[in-house]
Design an enzyme around this catalytic site. Structure first.
Site, short mmCIF file in Angstrom:
data_model
loop_
_atom_site.label_atom_id
_atom_site.label_comp_id
_atom_site.label_asym_id
_atom_site.label_seq_id
_atom_site.Cartn_x
_atom_site.Cartn_y
_atom_site.Cartn_z
CG HIS A 113 29.62 53.71 -25.87
ND1 HIS A 113 30.07 52.68 -25.08
CD2 HIS A 113 28.48 53.26 -26.45
CE1 HIS A 113 29.25 51.65 -25.19
NE2 HIS A 113 28.27 51.98 -26.01
CB SER A 167 25.77 50.12 -24.96
OG SER A 167 26.74 49.77 -25.90
CB SER A 196 32.47 48.57 -22.75
OG SER A 196 33.19 49.41 -23.63
#
Length: 441
Positions: free
Chosen positions: A213, A324, A340
């Protein structure tokens, strides 16, 4: 084991070369050979977590349909293997000979996977997650605080239809989200994420792994908030079958040692390894530094607001925005996962999910470190060096990454007062790891 937040110090995560699992790779044949005369009551072997995970993979193939998952008993250092009852006990005898503790359970892996498929088709709701818990032989379903009203009723009804002997449900006080807003090592378009592990890309160039992401949020990443980009996203997956990205350093001469830098000493990362339920793990991130906890589930499905991600590791290790992409590893120097997302924080705790490193490496065609021993990704002049990466001016260095003023500095990340075991000692933190002699140079 309860997780704990450990104060942060100057630390930067670099990668180590993949090393064959050695004894673990021949664990099963040796166990059978040395215990050919063993009875059904053969005593379980004492194993390290990495060896237990390797043995579990071998036993899954040996047991076939009888295999119903496994977990690592951290206290007794034993692998516990679940089997479903049947007429053929020979494979169970062989599993015991191999050194596992064998436990008979009701739900087969096929039944548990069918239950997970039902959840996917009938209850894919943002703010939910599920994973098989081999310790209970059930699917553990979790709903965050956003799942209310009709959504909660739908989820609860689906779990009830599966039956209490197949699935359980619990509420989480937090909200499932990715942890991309803040970090120490890499910056792009107003976002900050943590560098996971330095790797060598398939074409031999230096690169690093981080969260997918982060990789889909921006293409070019810098090692300081206002600095020029130093690396470019090559591949990224999110959402979908994982949450990982391969980011190549723009300078092909970038080098990296295979180690975790603790400031005054280092701990090498010696291999990539699979996670095992029940295993103790450590998580390094720029916002919260070092934290530890336990793996609670494998092959987890998480329904983030951005979409569904599958194949993750579930843990009770805390994390917060900015962590992250940061690295999850073990006391023996094994690279396990990339942060994550999850719920909660390092004050109240919660559930956190990680991308398996082994899966990410295979998907992007990369290896941990440099097979020739020179390292790749964050060396003396980049990554973990004095001028960039984890050096004095950039990356995880004095002014950025894991430095004194930015990224993972004294007030953020993994700076002087944060990170990996200070003089006071931190329970199961990296200070203790070093004390236990994990290859410190």
């Amino acid at each position: 084991m309860s997780h704990k937040r450990i104060p942060k110090r100057k630390a930067a995560i670099a990668a180590g070369s993949i090393v064959a699992l050695g004894a673990a790779a021949i664990l099963l044949p040796n166990a059978n050979a040395s215990q050919d005369g063993a009875s059904d009551g053969a005593a379980p072997k004492t194993l390290k977590a990495a060896d237990a995970s390797d043995l579990a993979s071998q036993l899954a193939g040996l047991l076939g349909d009888a295999f119903a998952g496994s977990y690592y008993d951290e206290a007794d250092q034993q692998l516990v293997v679940n089997v479903v009852g049947g007429d053929n006990n020979n494979v169970i005898v062989e599993a015991k000979k191999a050194g596992a503790e064998v436990r008979e359970v009701d739900n087969s892996m096929a039944e548990l996977e069918s239950g997970a498929a039902t959840l996917k088709s009938e209850a894919t709701i943002p703010g939910t997650a599920w994973a098989v818990d081999p310790r209970t032989n059930k699917i553990q379903v979790t709903a965050d605080s956003t799942v209310t009203g009709a959504s909660w009723d739908r989820l609860e009804s689906t779990v009830q239809d599966l039956g209490g002997d197949m699935a359980t449900i619990k509420k989480s006080a937090g909200t499932f989200k990715t942890f991309a807003s803040g970090g120490d090592a890499i910056f792009a378009d107003g976002s900050r994420c943590s560098l996971g592990f330095n790797v060598t890309a398939g074409d031999g160039t230096p690169a690093f792994l981080t969260a997918g992401h982060c990789g889909v949020a921006a293409e070019a990443w810098s090692d300081s908030e206002a600095g020029a980009p130093i690396a470019t996203v090559d591949q990224a997956v999110f959402p979908g079958e994982g949450d990982f990205a391969l980011v190549k350093y723009d300078d092909p001469a970038t080098e990296a040692p295979s180690e975790v830098n603790l400031g005054d000493q280092t701990v090498p990362i010696v291999q990539a390894a699979e996670a095992a339920v029940g295993q103790e793990v450590f998580r390094m991130g720029s916002t919260t530094g070092l934290a530890d906890g336990t793996v609670t589930g494998l092959n987890a499905t998480v329904n983030y607001p951005e979409g569904t991600v599958t194949g993750l590791i579930q843990t009770d290790v805390c994390a917060e925005p900015g962590d992250s992409g940061g690295s999850m590893f073990t006391q023996d120097g094994s690279a396990i996962g990339l942060t994550s997302g999850g719920s909660g924080d390092c004050t109240v705790g919660g559930e956190t999910f990680f991308q398996p490193v082994t899966t990410a490496l295979e998907a992007v065609g990369a290896t941990l470190g440099d097979a020739a021993g020179g390292g790749a990704g964050a060396g003396d002049e980049a990554g973990a060096g004095e001028d960039a990466g984890a050096g004095e001016d950039a990356g995880a260095g004095e002014e950025a990454g894991a430095g004194e003023e930015a990224g993972a500095g004294e007030e953020a990340g993994a700076g002087e007062e944060a990170g990996a075991g200070n003089a006071e000692g931190t329970g199961n933190g990296l200070g203790e790891i070093v004390g236990n002699g994990v290859g410190v140079n």
